[in-house]
Design a protein around this motif. Structure first.
Motif, PDB file in Angstrom:
ATOM      1  N   PRO A 170      15.106  63.193  37.789  1.00 41.56           N
ATOM      2  CA  PRO A 170      15.084  63.803  36.452  1.00 41.56           C
ATOM      3  C   PRO A 170      13.862  64.690  36.208  1.00 41.56           C
ATOM      4  O   PRO A 170      13.991  65.770  35.609  1.00 41.56           O
ATOM      5  CB  PRO A 170      15.085  62.584  35.509  1.00 41.56           C
ATOM      6  CG  PRO A 170      15.698  61.494  36.305  1.00 41.56           C
ATOM      7  CD  PRO A 170      15.245  61.723  37.712  1.00 41.56           C
ATOM      8  N   VAL A 171      12.677  64.254  36.671  1.00 43.06           N
ATOM      9  CA  VAL A 171      11.463  65.057  36.472  1.00 43.06           C
ATOM     10  C   VAL A 171      11.547  66.355  37.269  1.00 43.06           C
ATOM     11  O   VAL A 171      11.215  67.439  36.774  1.00 43.06           O
ATOM     12  CB  VAL A 171      10.214  64.250  36.871  1.00 43.06           C
ATOM     13  CG1 VAL A 171       8.975  65.149  36.854  1.00 43.06           C
ATOM     14  CG2 VAL A 171      10.015  63.070  35.927  1.00 43.06           C
ATOM     15  N   LEU A 172      11.996  66.265  38.500  1.00 37.37           N
ATOM     16  CA  LEU A 172      12.141  67.455  39.328  1.00 37.37           C
ATOM     17  C   LEU A 172      13.166  68.414  38.728  1.00 37.37           C
ATOM     18  O   LEU A 172      12.960  69.641  38.718  1.00 37.37           O
ATOM     19  CB  LEU A 172      12.566  67.052  40.747  1.00 37.37           C
ATOM     20  CG  LEU A 172      12.853  68.197  41.727  1.00 37.37           C
ATOM     21  CD1 LEU A 172      11.619  69.061  41.922  1.00 37.37           C
ATOM     22  CD2 LEU A 172      13.360  67.646  43.056  1.00 37.37           C
ATOM     23  N   THR A 173      14.265  67.869  38.230  1.00 37.69           N
ATOM     24  CA  THR A 173      15.293  68.699  37.608  1.00 37.69           C
ATOM     25  C   THR A 173      14.747  69.423  36.383  1.00 37.69           C
ATOM     26  O   THR A 173      15.033  70.610  36.172  1.00 37.69           O
ATOM     27  CB  THR A 173      16.510  67.835  37.213  1.00 37.69           C
ATOM     28  OG1 THR A 173      17.063  67.236  38.386  1.00 37.69           O
ATOM     29  CG2 THR A 173      17.573  68.674  36.523  1.00 37.69           C
ATOM     30  N   TYR A 174      13.949  68.708  35.585  1.00 33.58           N
ATOM     31  CA  TYR A 174      13.324  69.350  34.423  1.00 33.58           C
ATOM     32  C   TYR A 174      12.438  70.521  34.859  1.00 33.58           C
ATOM     33  O   TYR A 174      12.497  71.612  34.276  1.00 33.58           O
ATOM     34  CB  TYR A 174      12.489  68.335  33.640  1.00 33.58           C
ATOM     35  CG  TYR A 174      11.711  68.958  32.504  1.00 33.58           C
ATOM     36  CD1 TYR A 174      12.307  69.163  31.261  1.00 33.58           C
ATOM     37  CD2 TYR A 174      10.391  69.366  32.676  1.00 33.58           C
ATOM     38  CE1 TYR A 174      11.605  69.750  30.211  1.00 33.58           C
ATOM     39  CE2 TYR A 174       9.684  69.964  31.645  1.00 33.58           C
ATOM     40  CZ  TYR A 174      10.291  70.148  30.418  1.00 33.58           C
ATOM     41  OH  TYR A 174       9.595  70.747  29.389  1.00 33.58           O
ATOM     42  N   ALA A 175      11.631  70.301  35.888  1.00 32.62           N
ATOM     43  CA  ALA A 175      10.725  71.348  36.363  1.00 32.62           C
ATOM     44  C   ALA A 175      11.508  72.552  36.887  1.00 32.62           C
ATOM     45  O   ALA A 175      11.169  73.714  36.590  1.00 32.62           O
ATOM     46  CB  ALA A 175       9.807  70.792  37.445  1.00 32.62           C
ATOM     47  N   ALA A 179      14.623  73.443  36.127  1.00 32.11           N
ATOM     48  CA  ALA A 179      15.353  74.105  35.052  1.00 32.11           C
ATOM     49  C   ALA A 179      14.418  74.864  34.112  1.00 32.11           C
ATOM     50  O   ALA A 179      14.708  75.994  33.707  1.00 32.11           O
ATOM     51  CB  ALA A 179      16.163  73.073  34.272  1.00 32.11           C
ATOM     52  N   ARG A 180      13.284  74.245  33.791  1.00 30.75           N
ATOM     53  CA  ARG A 180      12.374  74.844  32.796  1.00 30.75           C
ATOM     54  C   ARG A 180      11.614  76.027  33.353  1.00 30.75           C
ATOM     55  O   ARG A 180      11.502  77.075  32.694  1.00 30.75           O
ATOM     56  CB  ARG A 180      11.389  73.765  32.305  1.00 30.75           C
ATOM     57  CG  ARG A 180      10.397  74.267  31.258  1.00 30.75           C
ATOM     58  CD  ARG A 180      11.106  74.571  29.955  1.00 30.75           C
ATOM     59  NE  ARG A 180      10.175  75.049  28.944  1.00 30.75           N
ATOM     60  CZ  ARG A 180       9.793  76.318  28.823  1.00 30.75           C
ATOM     61  NH1 ARG A 180      10.267  77.231  29.668  1.00 30.75           N
ATOM     62  NH2 ARG A 180       8.962  76.684  27.885  1.00 30.75           N
ATOM     63  N   PHE A 197      18.330  70.201  28.140  1.00 25.40           N
ATOM     64  CA  PHE A 197      18.622  68.798  27.849  1.00 25.40           C
ATOM     65  C   PHE A 197      19.788  68.291  28.691  1.00 25.40           C
ATOM     66  O   PHE A 197      19.741  67.197  29.266  1.00 25.40           O
ATOM     67  CB  PHE A 197      18.928  68.656  26.356  1.00 25.40           C
ATOM     68  CG  PHE A 197      19.484  67.328  25.942  1.00 25.40           C
ATOM     69  CD1 PHE A 197      18.792  66.155  26.199  1.00 25.40           C
ATOM     70  CD2 PHE A 197      20.703  67.242  25.285  1.00 25.40           C
ATOM     71  CE1 PHE A 197      19.304  64.915  25.810  1.00 25.40           C
ATOM     72  CE2 PHE A 197      21.224  66.018  24.893  1.00 25.40           C
ATOM     73  CZ  PHE A 197      20.517  64.854  25.161  1.00 25.40           C
ATOM     74  N   ALA A 198      20.840  69.128  28.824  1.00 25.79           N
ATOM     75  CA  ALA A 198      22.047  68.707  29.536  1.00 25.79           C
ATOM     76  C   ALA A 198      21.783  68.456  31.014  1.00 25.79           C
ATOM     77  O   ALA A 198      22.211  67.429  31.560  1.00 25.79           O
ATOM     78  CB  ALA A 198      23.139  69.767  29.366  1.00 25.79           C
ATOM     79  N   VAL A 199      21.076  69.366  31.682  1.00 30.32           N
ATOM     80  CA  VAL A 199      20.869  69.190  33.123  1.00 30.32           C
ATOM     81  C   VAL A 199      19.975  67.983  33.415  1.00 30.32           C
ATOM     82  O   VAL A 199      20.155  67.305  34.436  1.00 30.32           O
ATOM     83  CB  VAL A 199      20.276  70.455  33.778  1.00 30.32           C
ATOM     84  CG1 VAL A 199      21.256  71.605  33.694  1.00 30.32           C
ATOM     85  CG2 VAL A 199      18.940  70.839  33.175  1.00 30.32           C
TER      86      VAL A 199
END
Length: 308
Positions: A238-243, A245-246, A257-259
């Motif tokens: 989740p943290v990697l996905t946030y980085a 995506a953002r 939020f969705a990804v």
């Protein structure tokens, strides 16, 4: 949160029914194994064919596809390297561990969460495509080759994915989606009917596997491997996905939020089905799926509190 709890309630009820089935010996001693093989060879290929044949390609080929693919491959590679070099696992077990750490429960839990929490089931479509058409064939090819009793040739490695019913069904469904060709309804209905057994069948098989065993029992399973896979799945991904995506794809708002919510979903029961099929890493797959399913509830709640 009501959507999250509703989705997880359905999952836990069906898993519990599977446990009761095993406890009462309704399907006999080999019932779980037979059910798992039915899901792998019949129901899941039918579901993938039916899903992809009806898919909207404009929704599937979106930034979400790239983000989920890159995140899963990075986390899976981290798990694979650690398993092969640090904990000294064999390649089949390391492959199952990599899947447990990065293969998301996109179908039976992702779809209801997408509907109840994100408001749109199409958010999980890109992830389904990646896992069906890229990740599963890659992992299953490694498992086919590494568990084969024969020496693998180059031709055998290349041909391995095309001998797998899940891969073949996914390719056939994607071909229909790309060409726009529509099969007559009487031809598609059998696949829809059989595909409907995939999700409950996988959950029932998972529940049956819990009978007579203790999850994370000392000395009975690879507890360190389960802890590593669970940490990678519920924290790192989740943290990697946030980085990604953002800052990699410049997503914000509801799309961001969705990804992240999708990345915070637990390990798919498909991993347990694959492990059962090849007879490698079954305890690791089972325990990781159980642990991440429990942990994902507070994780998704935290994601919703921070990003919703």
């Amino acid at each position: 949160m009501s959507g999250v709890l509703a989705g997880f309630t359905v999952i836990f009820v069906v898993i519990f029914i599977g446990y009761v089935v095993a406890r009462t010996h309704v399907l006999g001693e080999s019932g779980g194994l037979v059910l798992g093989r039915m899901v792998f060879f019949v129901a899941t290929p039918a579901l993938l064919f039916d899903t992809l044949a009806r898919a909207d390609l404009s929704v599937i080929f979106s930034p979400t596809l790239a983000i989920t693919a890159v995140g899963a491959l990075i986390v899976g590679a981290i798990s694979l390297v650690i398993a092969l070099t640090v904990t000294k696992r064999g390649l089949p077990e390391a492959t199952i561990g990599a899947l447990a750490a990065s293969y998301v429960n996109a179908a039976n839990l992702g779809i209801p969460i997408a509907v109840y929490v994100l408001g749109d089931a199409s958010f999980v479509a890109p992830l389904l495509l990646f896992q069906i058409m890229i990740y599963s064939p890659l992992a299953l090819t490694v498992l086919d080759v590494s568990t084969s009793s024969k020496d693998a040739s180059f031709l055998g490695i290349v041909a391995a994915p095309f001998k797998n019913p899940i891969v073949l069904a996914g390719l056939a469904g994607l071909a229909l989606a790309i060409t726009g060709f529509t099969l007559p309804d009487p031809v598609m209905q059998p696949f829809t009917l059989l595909g409907g057994a995939s999700v409950p069948g996988a959950l029932l098989a998972f529940g049956m596997s819990l009978y007579g065993v203790k999850v994370l029992e000392r000395g009975a399973g690879p507890r360190r491997d389960v802890a590593l896979a669970s940490f990678l799945k519920m924290a790192v991904l989740p943290v990697l996905t946030y980085a990604l995506a953002r800052w990699g794809w410049n997503l914000d708002g509801h799309d961001l939020f969705a990804v992240v919510v999708i990345a915070a979903l637990p390990t798919a029961q498909n991993v347990f089905v694959y492990a059962t099929r090849y007879g490698r890493g079954t305890v690791l797959a089972r325990d990781t799926a159980f642990v991440t399913t429990i942990v994902s509830i507070p994780v998704i709640a935290v994601v919703a509190a921070l990003l919703a």
